[in-house]
Write a protein that holds these residues in place. Structure first.
Motif, mmCIF file in Angstrom:
data_model
loop_
_atom_site.group_PDB
_atom_site.id
_atom_site.type_symbol
_atom_site.label_atom_id
_atom_site.label_comp_id
_atom_site.label_asym_id
_atom_site.label_seq_id
_atom_site.Cartn_x
_atom_site.Cartn_y
_atom_site.Cartn_z
ATOM 1 N N ASP A 201 -1.597 -8.784 -5.190
ATOM 2 C CA ASP A 201 -0.555 -8.202 -6.067
ATOM 3 C C ASP A 201 -0.431 -9.346 -7.054
ATOM 4 O OD1 ASP A 201 0.099 -5.514 -5.736
ATOM 5 O OD2 ASP A 201 0.562 -6.224 -3.632
ATOM 6 N N ASP B 188 -2.351 2.808 -8.069
ATOM 7 C CA ASP B 188 -2.302 2.412 -6.757
ATOM 8 C C ASP B 188 -3.658 2.392 -6.186
ATOM 9 O OD1 ASP B 188 -1.072 1.958 -4.321
ATOM 10 O OD2 ASP B 188 0.376 3.466 -4.523
ATOM 11 N N ARG B 189 -3.772 2.091 -4.774
ATOM 12 C CA ARG B 189 -4.893 2.015 -4.123
ATOM 13 C C ARG B 189 -5.593 3.455 -4.096
ATOM 14 N NH1 ARG B 189 -1.178 -1.348 -1.743
ATOM 15 N NH2 ARG B 189 -2.076 -3.427 -1.461
ATOM 16 N N ILE C 4 0.924 4.885 -10.898
ATOM 17 C CA ILE C 4 2.272 4.441 -10.294
ATOM 18 C C ILE C 4 3.438 4.562 -11.481
ATOM 19 C CG2 ILE C 4 3.948 2.563 -9.588
ATOM 20 C CD1 ILE C 4 1.118 1.159 -8.662
ATOM 21 N N TYR D 285 -6.131 -2.728 -7.666
ATOM 22 C CA TYR D 285 -6.345 -3.082 -6.468
ATOM 23 C C TYR D 285 -7.822 -3.122 -6.366
ATOM 24 C CZ TYR D 285 -1.503 -2.770 -5.077
ATOM 25 O OH TYR D 285 -0.225 -3.189 -5.315
#
Lengths: 142, 538
Positions: B358, B464-465, B470, B490
Motif C-alpha cells: 500500500d 481495490d484488488r 474504492i 494492487y
C-alpha cells in the motif's frame, strides 16, 4: 512460466501426482526389463521429494532475473539435472526400498522422460484451460 | 433489485419502453449535475428516459470488450449487458494508436504470445497457433528458446485484430453495443447507478438516455496525450504543427517529406515508440533510399544495468540503493525489457508482491520496476549499429532548453553535460509518450467530483484488488474500473492486453459473488474453451 515459490511447489506436486501417477500406472507393465509398481512409484516419489528441493534452488536462481520469470526452455532442460540425480541415487541404492543396481536404466529413462515431457507440455498451455486463475497466481492451484 | 428480464435496450423512440417520461428535452439539469445521488424521480423529472440493464461497461474499447467476454463466458446473456461508447469496434482506438506509432497491421506488437484478448485462457497462444498453422518451425523454436536464445515472440497487430473480430462476433458483442458518449455516472438513491449516455444525433428522441444498472464498469482508456511543454509552446507560438509532431498523432507526412528531401530528424524518447519510429526512419533509409540523419535525444542515457531510477550509479532521490536482485539490462541509451513491465507482474512474483503493498511502498516498487524501456530486438540493434558506424545516427543526452525557428528548420538548444549546444533539425518527433492527468477525462473528472472516486498512490483511479472503485459503492451495486486509468493499484500492468484480462477475471469473480453470472470452474472453463475453439456462441 511466471511462478511464485508457493505456485512452483503446488504445480510440481499436482503435476507429478496426477500425470506422474497416471503415466506410471500405464507405463510400468510395458517398460523394458519389467520393473514392478513398487519400484516405479518409489522412483516417482523420489522425483517429487527431490523436486521440492530443486524448486527452492530454481526459485533462488529466478531471483537473478529481472523479469522474475522462468523461461519455457528451463522447464524442459531441468529434466537433465533432476533425472541424473535421481538415477544416480537409485543406481547406488541410496533410495529407500530400492536395491543398488536393481533398476534397468532404460525403464527409468523412458518412464522419467515421458512423464517430464507430458508435464512440461501440459504446464505450458493446456493447464490454463481448466484452471483460469492458475497462470495469474504464480502457478498456485489452491 | 433490477429485474434482469426488463433489460431491453438500444435507444428507441418507443415510449412504452421508457419509465415515466415527460414531454421535455430530456437533458441534464443543473439540479442533477450538482447532486451526487440521484433518485429515479429526479431523472424522470428531467425527461430523461430510463433503461434498465444489470451491467453496463463504459468505454467500448478493448477494456470493455475483454470484461464483457469474461461475463459472456460466465454465462451472462447479452440482454443483461450494455456496452456504452463511441467506438464501432473495440480495437479501433488501439489500432489507430499502434498504426500511427509505426505498428501497422503487418508489424508485430510488443505483447506476449499468451496475452490474447480474444481468448481468456491464452491457449493456444498466438505464437503456438501461428507456428502450427503455418508449420513454421522457426516460430516454434522461438517460443521454446525465448528470451534466452531468441527475441520474445510477439504477435502481428493484424492477426490480433482479426482474432478480436472473430471473438466479437462469437459473443454477440454488437447486440450489446449502444453508441454514444458517456460523461456522467452517478450513484442512485436506493442502490445502483445511473449512466448518462448522449446518443448520436437523431438516434433517440431525447438528448440523453439514462441506463439504470446495478453494476458499472469504466474502461475509458488514456485520458489524453500530453506534449512536452517546450514542444507545445513552440507549436502554439509558431503555429507549426507540421515540423513538430507527437508519435501518437498521424504524422505520415514527415516520412513522405523525408523520402523526397535529405533532412535531419530529432527523435525524443527512449521507449518502444521511439524504437518503432527509429526503425521506420532507418528502414526508409536502408531500404528505400531516404537520406535522413537521425539525432536521437535521450534525457536519461542508460549505459548498463539499471532499474526504474536509472543507471546503477545514478543518485536515487529517496529510492535507496540499487538492488542486486532487481537489475535490468541496458546499454547505448536504452533500458531493455521484453514487455511494458517485468514479465512477472502478470502472474508471478511481482504480481504477488505488489498485491500486498500500500501507499508509499507500492509507489516505490512501481518506480523501481518502471522507467522508460524497450525490447532488445536483433534487427534494431543491427540497424542502429550500422547508423552509428556510418554516422547518420547520433545520440545526444540532455534536456531541451529552448526551441527557435530558423526558416523552415528548428533550432533546439540542448543543455548537455558539456554545455548548451544548438541542434538544427527539419523535424522533431516526440516519442516521450506523456499521458494527461485522469481529470482531463470528463467522465473521470465527474467521478472524482461526484462519484466518491479517490486517487491511488500514483494519482490514478483507486481500485481495490477486485478492481472495484474504492468509495463508489451504492447500495448493493458496485462500480469497477480497468485499464490505464487504474495504473498504480494492487496490480501493475493494467494498461496491457493481459492486464485487462487479469482485471476482467477479478471483476467477474467479484460479480459472481454478488450473484451476477456463474463461476468459471474447471468444467465450465473447459466446456467454454471448446466452444471458443469451435467458434460457437458461449
Amino acid at each position: 512460466m511466471l511462478p511464485t515459490l508457493n505456485g512452483r511447489l503446488q504445480t510440481r506436486i499436482f503435476m507429478l501426482v496426477v500425470f506422474g501417477g497416471l503415466i506410471t500406472l500405464v507405463l510400468t507393465p510395458i517398460l523394458p526389463d519389467d520393473p514392478d509398481y513398487k519400484t516405479t512409484y518409489i522412483i516417482l516419489a523420489t522425483v517429487l521429494v527431490l523436486g521440492i528441493i530443486w524448486e527452492l534452488i530454481y526459485h533462488g536462481i529466478q531471483q537473478f532475473r529481472w523479469e522474475k520469470d522462468w523461461p519455457t526452455m528451463f522447464g524442459l532442460i531441468t529434466a537433465i539435472n533432476e533425472g541424473a540425480l535421481v538415477w544416480l541415487l537409485v543406481d547406488i541404492g541410496a533410495v529407500p526400498g530400492i536395491d543398488a543396481d536393481s533398476v534397468p536404466f532404460w525403464a527409468f529413462f523412458i518412464d522419467f522422460s515421458v512423464i517430464w515431457f507430458v508435464v512440461w507440455i501440459w504446464t505450458n498451455g493446456p493447464m490454463r484451460v481448466p484452471f483460469i486463475r492458475w497462470r495469474f497466481f504464480g502457478g498456485r492451484i489452491i | 433489485m433490477i429485474e434482469p428480464s426488463a433489460a431491453s435496450v438500444v435507444p428507441s423512440t418507443d415510449p412504452s419502453t421508457y419509465l415515466p417520461a415527460q414531454a421535455i428535452t430530456g437533458d441534464l439539469t443543473d439540479q442533477l449535475l450538482e447532486t451526487d445521488f440521484w433518485t429515479d424521480e429526479m431523472v424522470a423529472g428531467a425527461g430523461i428516459p430510463i433503461i434498465d440493464v444489470p451491467f453496463v461497461t463504459v468505454g467500448s474499447g478493448i477494456g470493455s470488450f475483454v470484461t464483457v467476454d469474461y461475463l459472456r463466458i460466465a454465462g451472462v446473456p447479452t440482454s443483461q449487458i450494455r456496452v456504452l461508447g463511441a467506438l464501432d469496434k473495440p480495437w479501433q482506438t488501439y489500432e489507430y494508436l499502434t498504426r500511427v506509432s509505426q505498428v501497422p497491421r503487418p508489424e508485430r506488437l510488443r505483447s506476449d504470445s499468451a496475452s490474447r484478448p480474444d481468448n481468456i485462457w491464452g491457449f493456444p497462444s498466438y505464437g503456438f497457433a501461428e507456428g502450427v498453422r503455418k508449420f513454421n518451425l522457426k516460430i516454434l523454436w522461438q517460443l521454446f528458446s525465448e528470451p534466452i536464445f531468441a527475441d520474445y515472440y510477439t504477435p502481428k497487430a493484424g492477426n490480433a485484430f482479426e482474432q478480436l473480430e472473430r471473438e466479437k462476433n462469437r459473443i454477440g458483442y454488437d447486440e450489446m453495443l449502444v453508441k454514444g458518449l458517456v460523461r456522467v455516472v452517478r450513484r442512485r438513491y436506493g442502490g445502483g447507478y445511473f449512466t448518462i449516455l448522449t446518443p448520436p444525433e437523431g438516434a433517440s428522441a431525447t438528448k440523453r438516455v439514462a441506463f439504470r444498472s446495478q453494476y458499472v464498469h469504466v474502461a475509458v482508456g488514456y485520458p489524453g496525450l500530453k506534449f512536452l511543454p517546450e514542444l507545445q509552446r513552440y507549436r502554439t507560438e509558431n503555429n507549426d504543427y507540421r515540423h513538430i509532431v507527437n508519435a501518437y498523432e498521424a504524422h505520415e507526412h514527415v516520412y513522405e517529406r523525408l523520402m523526397q528531401v535529405p533532412s535531419t530528424v530529432v527523435v525524443r524518447g527512449g521507449g518502444i515508440v521511439a524504437s518503432r519510429v527509429l526503425q521506420r526512419l532507418m528502414d526508409d533509409r536502408l531500404l528505400h533510399g531516404a537520406q535522413t540523419n537521425i539525432v536521437h535525444l535521450f534525457r536519461t542515457y542508460i549505459n548498463g544495468p539499471n532499474d526504474g531510477y536509472g543507471n546503477e550509479g545514478d543518485p536515487r532521490p529517496g529510492g535507496g540503493k540499487p538492488r542486486m536482485f532487481m537489475r535490468r539490462r541496458g546499454g547505448d541509451g536504452w533500458a531493455y525489457q521484453g514487455f511494458n513491465y517485468p514479465k512477472s507482474v502478470w502472474g508471478g512474483q511481482l504480481k504477488a508482491q505488489v498485491r500486498k503493498l500500500d501507499g508509499e511502498q507500492r509507489a516505490e516498487i512501481y518506480k523501481r520496476m518502471g522507467g522508460t524501456n524497450t525490447p532488445w530486438r536483433k534487427l534494431w540493434q543491427k540497424q542502429m549499429n550500422q547508423g552509428r558506424r556510418e554516422g547518420w545516427y547520433t545520440c545526444v543526452v540532455g534536456a531541451v532548453e529552448d526551441m527557435q525557428p530558423n526558416g523552415e528548420r528548428i533550432v533546439n538548444q540542448v543543455r548537455t553535460a558539456q554545455g548548451t549546444i544548438p541542434i538544427e533539425a527539419d523535424f522533431v518527433i516526440d516519442c516521450t509518450g506523456l499521458e494527461a492527468d485522469i481529470a482531463e477525462h470528463r467522465l473521470l473528472k465527474d467521478l472524482l467530483e461526484h462519484g466518491g472516486v479517490t486517487r491511488n498512490p500514483v494519482g490514478r483511479l483507486n481500485v481495490d484488488r477486485s478492481f472495484e472503485l474504492i468509495g463508489t459503492a451504492s447500495g448493493a451495486g458496485a462500480m469497477y474500473a480497468s485499464g490505464s486509468s487504474t495504473l498504480g493499484g494492487y496490480f501493475p500492468g493494467v494498461d496491457t492486453f493481459l492486464g485487462l484480462q487479469v482485471a476482467a477475471q477479478e471483476i467477474q469473480a467479484d460479480l459472481r459473488k454478488r450473484g451476477f453470472g456463474k463461476r468459471i470452474g474447471p468444467v465450465r472453463s473447459t466446456v467454454q474453451w471448446w466452444k471458443w475453439l469451435a467458434g460457437s456462441a458461449p
